[in-house]
Design a protein around this motif. Sequence first.
Motif, PDB file in Angstrom:
ATOM      1  N   VAL A 130       0.804  -0.960  -0.007  1.00 41.60           N
ATOM      2  CA  VAL A 130      -0.144  -0.052   0.009  1.00 41.60           C
ATOM      3  C   VAL A 130       0.867   1.327   0.036  1.00 41.60           C
ATOM      4  CG1 VAL A 130      -2.351  -1.010   0.723  1.00 41.60           C
ATOM      5  CG2 VAL A 130      -0.551  -0.214   2.458  1.00 41.60           C
ATOM      6  N   GLY A 186      -3.902 -13.913  -2.014  1.00 41.96           N
ATOM      7  CA  GLY A 186      -4.739 -12.969  -1.726  1.00 41.96           C
ATOM      8  C   GLY A 186      -4.021 -12.087  -0.557  1.00 41.96           C
ATOM      9  N   GLU A 187      -2.984 -12.393  -0.471  1.00 36.27           N
ATOM     10  CA  GLU A 187      -1.852 -11.671   0.540  1.00 36.27           C
ATOM     11  C   GLU A 187      -1.192 -10.359  -0.168  1.00 36.27           C
ATOM     12  OE1 GLU A 187      -0.693 -15.731   3.017  1.00 36.27           O
ATOM     13  OE2 GLU A 187       0.877 -14.295   2.081  1.00 36.27           O
ATOM     14  N   MET A 188      -1.113 -10.383  -1.433  1.00 40.50           N
ATOM     15  CA  MET A 188      -0.438  -9.298  -2.081  1.00 40.50           C
ATOM     16  C   MET A 188      -1.112  -8.637  -3.088  1.00 40.50           C
ATOM     17  SD  MET A 188       3.571  -9.490  -3.172  1.00 40.50           S
ATOM     18  CE  MET A 188       4.588  -9.090  -1.831  1.00 40.50           C
ATOM     19  N   LEU A 189      -0.916  -7.445  -3.438  1.00 39.23           N
ATOM     20  CA  LEU A 189      -1.707  -6.861  -4.587  1.00 39.23           C
ATOM     21  C   LEU A 189      -0.946  -7.515  -5.826  1.00 39.23           C
ATOM     22  CD1 LEU A 189      -1.100  -3.087  -3.503  1.00 39.23           C
ATOM     23  CD2 LEU A 189      -3.442  -4.375  -3.935  1.00 39.23           C
ATOM     24  N   ASP A 201      -4.210  -5.230 -10.236  1.00 41.47           N
ATOM     25  CA  ASP A 201      -4.567  -4.213  -9.026  1.00 41.47           C
ATOM     26  C   ASP A 201      -3.509  -3.377  -9.199  1.00 41.47           C
ATOM     27  OD1 ASP A 201      -6.256  -6.306  -7.981  1.00 41.47           O
ATOM     28  OD2 ASP A 201      -4.718  -6.756  -6.415  1.00 41.47           O
ATOM     29  N   ARG A 253       2.228 -24.673   0.617  1.00 44.18           N
ATOM     30  CA  ARG A 253       1.311 -23.620   1.186  1.00 44.18           C
ATOM     31  C   ARG A 253       0.452 -24.033   1.793  1.00 44.18           C
ATOM     32  NH1 ARG A 253       0.272 -21.646  -4.113  1.00 44.18           N
ATOM     33  NH2 ARG A 253      -2.035 -21.999  -3.736  1.00 44.18           N
ATOM     34  N   LEU A 254      -0.175 -25.301   1.614  1.00 40.30           N
ATOM     35  CA  LEU A 254      -1.218 -25.941   2.196  1.00 40.30           C
ATOM     36  C   LEU A 254      -0.807 -26.467   3.560  1.00 40.30           C
ATOM     37  CD1 LEU A 254      -2.832 -28.502  -0.390  1.00 40.30           C
ATOM     38  CD2 LEU A 254      -3.867 -26.528   0.642  1.00 40.30           C
ATOM     39  N   LEU A 255       0.340 -26.910   3.575  1.00 37.20           N
ATOM     40  CA  LEU A 255       0.765 -27.286   5.002  1.00 37.20           C
ATOM     41  C   LEU A 255       1.451 -26.059   5.849  1.00 37.20           C
ATOM     42  CD1 LEU A 255       3.168 -30.384   3.634  1.00 37.20           C
ATOM     43  CD2 LEU A 255       0.929 -30.361   4.797  1.00 37.20           C
ATOM     44  N   GLY A 256       1.188 -24.827   5.349  1.00 40.17           N
ATOM     45  CA  GLY A 256       1.577 -23.657   6.123  1.00 40.17           C
ATOM     46  C   GLY A 256       2.853 -23.308   6.001  1.00 40.17           C
ATOM     47  N   MET A 293       0.414 -19.554   6.621  1.00 36.19           N
ATOM     48  CA  MET A 293      -1.113 -19.737   6.361  1.00 36.19           C
ATOM     49  C   MET A 293      -1.219 -21.118   6.216  1.00 36.19           C
ATOM     50  SD  MET A 293      -3.684 -18.346   3.405  1.00 36.19           S
ATOM     51  CE  MET A 293      -4.820 -16.983   4.113  1.00 36.19           C
ATOM     52  N   GLY A 294      -2.155 -21.813   7.131  1.00 34.00           N
ATOM     53  CA  GLY A 294      -2.473 -23.248   6.998  1.00 34.00           C
ATOM     54  C   GLY A 294      -3.548 -23.680   6.226  1.00 34.00           C
ATOM     55  N   ILE A 295      -3.985 -24.934   6.048  1.00 32.58           N
ATOM     56  CA  ILE A 295      -5.194 -25.582   5.449  1.00 32.58           C
ATOM     57  C   ILE A 295      -6.340 -24.740   5.598  1.00 32.58           C
ATOM     58  CG2 ILE A 295      -5.497 -27.421   6.510  1.00 32.58           C
ATOM     59  CD1 ILE A 295      -5.719 -28.779   3.748  1.00 32.58           C
ATOM     60  N   TYR A 317      -6.706 -21.457   4.324  1.00 35.64           N
ATOM     61  CA  TYR A 317      -6.929 -21.361   2.935  1.00 35.64           C
ATOM     62  C   TYR A 317      -8.216 -21.378   2.590  1.00 35.64           C
ATOM     63  CZ  TYR A 317      -5.653 -22.394  -1.864  1.00 35.64           C
ATOM     64  OH  TYR A 317      -5.446 -22.341  -3.230  1.00 35.64           O
ATOM     65  N   SER A 352      -9.999 -11.046   0.836  1.00 32.66           N
ATOM     66  CA  SER A 352      -8.500 -11.181   1.093  1.00 32.66           C
ATOM     67  C   SER A 352      -8.061  -9.848   1.163  1.00 32.66           C
ATOM     68  CB  SER A 352      -7.885 -11.738  -0.344  1.00 32.66           C
ATOM     69  OG  SER A 352      -7.834 -10.867  -0.988  1.00 32.66           O
ATOM     70  N   SER A 353      -6.921  -9.982   1.990  1.00 37.54           N
ATOM     71  CA  SER A 353      -6.382  -8.708   2.532  1.00 37.54           C
ATOM     72  C   SER A 353      -5.784  -7.941   1.449  1.00 37.54           C
ATOM     73  CB  SER A 353      -4.972  -8.832   3.635  1.00 37.54           C
ATOM     74  OG  SER A 353      -3.850  -9.567   2.895  1.00 37.54           O
ATOM     75  N   ALA A 354      -5.459  -8.526   0.390  1.00 39.28           N
ATOM     76  CA  ALA A 354      -5.187  -7.898  -0.890  1.00 39.28           C
ATOM     77  C   ALA A 354      -6.155  -7.203  -1.420  1.00 39.28           C
ATOM     78  CB  ALA A 354      -4.365  -8.855  -1.983  1.00 39.28           C
ATOM     79  N   SER A 355      -7.298  -7.623  -1.292  1.00 38.92           N
ATOM     80  CA  SER A 355      -8.571  -6.787  -2.224  1.00 38.92           C
ATOM     81  C   SER A 355      -8.850  -5.557  -0.971  1.00 38.92           C
ATOM     82  CB  SER A 355      -9.656  -7.709  -2.493  1.00 38.92           C
ATOM     83  OG  SER A 355     -10.288  -8.273  -1.148  1.00 38.92           O
ATOM     84  N   ALA A 360      -6.714  -3.924   0.525  1.00 37.80           N
ATOM     85  CA  ALA A 360      -5.572  -3.061   0.286  1.00 37.80           C
ATOM     86  C   ALA A 360      -6.096  -2.283  -1.015  1.00 37.80           C
ATOM     87  CB  ALA A 360      -4.388  -3.903  -0.143  1.00 37.80           C
TER      88      ALA A 360
END
Lengths: 277, 85
Positions: free
Chosen positions: A154, A198-201, A205, A273-276, B1-3, B6, B14-17, B19
């Motif tokens: 941002v 969805g954690e980053m623009l 965007d 990612r699924l496993l965190g 971020m875990g399952i 997700y 989402s935090s991106a949207s 933002a």
Amino acid sequence: MSLSGDTTLAKIIVVTSGKGGVGKTTSSAAIGTGIALKGHKTVIIDFDVGLRNLDLIMGCERRVVYDFVNVINKEATLSQALIKDKRTKDLFILPASQTRDKDALTIEGVQGVLEELAKDFEYIICDSPAGIEKGAQMALYFADAAIVVTNPEVSSVRDSDRILGILQSKSKRAEDGKEPIEEHLLLTRYHPGRVALGEMLSVSDVEDILAIPLLGVIPESEAVLKASNQGTPVILDTDSEAGLAYMDAVDRLMGEERPLRFLEVQKKGFIKRLLGG
Amino acid sequence: MGIFDYFKSKSAPSSASVAKDRLQIIVAHERSKRHQPDYLPQMQQEIIDVIRKYVNIGNEDVQIQLDNTDDCSILELNVTLPEQN
Ligand SMILES: Nc1ncnc2c1ncn2[C@@H]1O[C@H](COP(=O)(O)OP(=O)(O)OP(=O)(O)O)[C@@H](O)[C@H]1O
Ligand SMILES: [Mg+2]
């Protein structure tokens, strides 16, 4: 160039961002090198008075004798201050001064140096300091084109928009009512995995918000730190995604079409990612 | 971020949207201010001070905007007064 009435063909490109630490110097070094690799005589100027760093990124820090301010103050000639790059033909660096006097750069002084460089060089890359105040305004004042370096985050995006406002109102082209500075968005430190979550623009965007043409997307890459450790512009690391992405950006800057790449998540990242991870 | 996060993230924005939405608003706001004359913020403050002599309002209750068309400029002033009771 938009200096005096001279009909030189030199193109002045400012690399700017507003926000600090987003990758201006990394990008100036990479893009300047990339343009020179294409056979265009290029000089990269460090405008960051007091915080000289381009020399380190280019690996020429031990060859600095005179600097930009010495030339402006006529304490040295331009040819004494210019450092010829050891690796890339047609590439020169003009280091910043380490003086603490922020007023060391004057419009007239900068204009004089740029006019002299324009006789000899095809491309003049200006590595801007952070901020939107005097130092940054000095670096962009004479520009024909601007590369706005932005991170998908941002505060960086907002600052990029502010610097766009300054390009459009406080540059010489704006003041003279000439054709506006050509604007290019360079998105750096891009993390496809985090974008997918969805954690980053995303690229689109940022394009939606800033609404300027996209020059390239440089992924977050370990190769950048490695290259800076070694004093080699990352564009010379042709095994790295960042290096290749910078080369694509240079190709586009030269008017060639290049598809975007390195925007997808690598497969192996998914399980992690699924496993965190 | 875990399952679990997700799947959860499918429903919540989402935090991106978030933002992106915030950026679009602030950038539009700052762009509209860019072309305003330098005296506007001070004028706005003085108008607020005058109104405040009579009614209790906050700075955010006053919206002031200058629109330029080809042949005239329109100063639009919007004041939200507190409910009377
Ligand atoms: N694509 C990338 N991947 C990983 N790290 C990066 C990337 N781009 C830049 N960096 C790192 O970010 C940091 C800041 O980069 P750089 O010095 O180029 O930014 P800057 O905009 O010039 O900073 P300043 O505003 O202080 O002049 C450096 O440590 C650099 O290695
Ligand atoms: Mg820098």
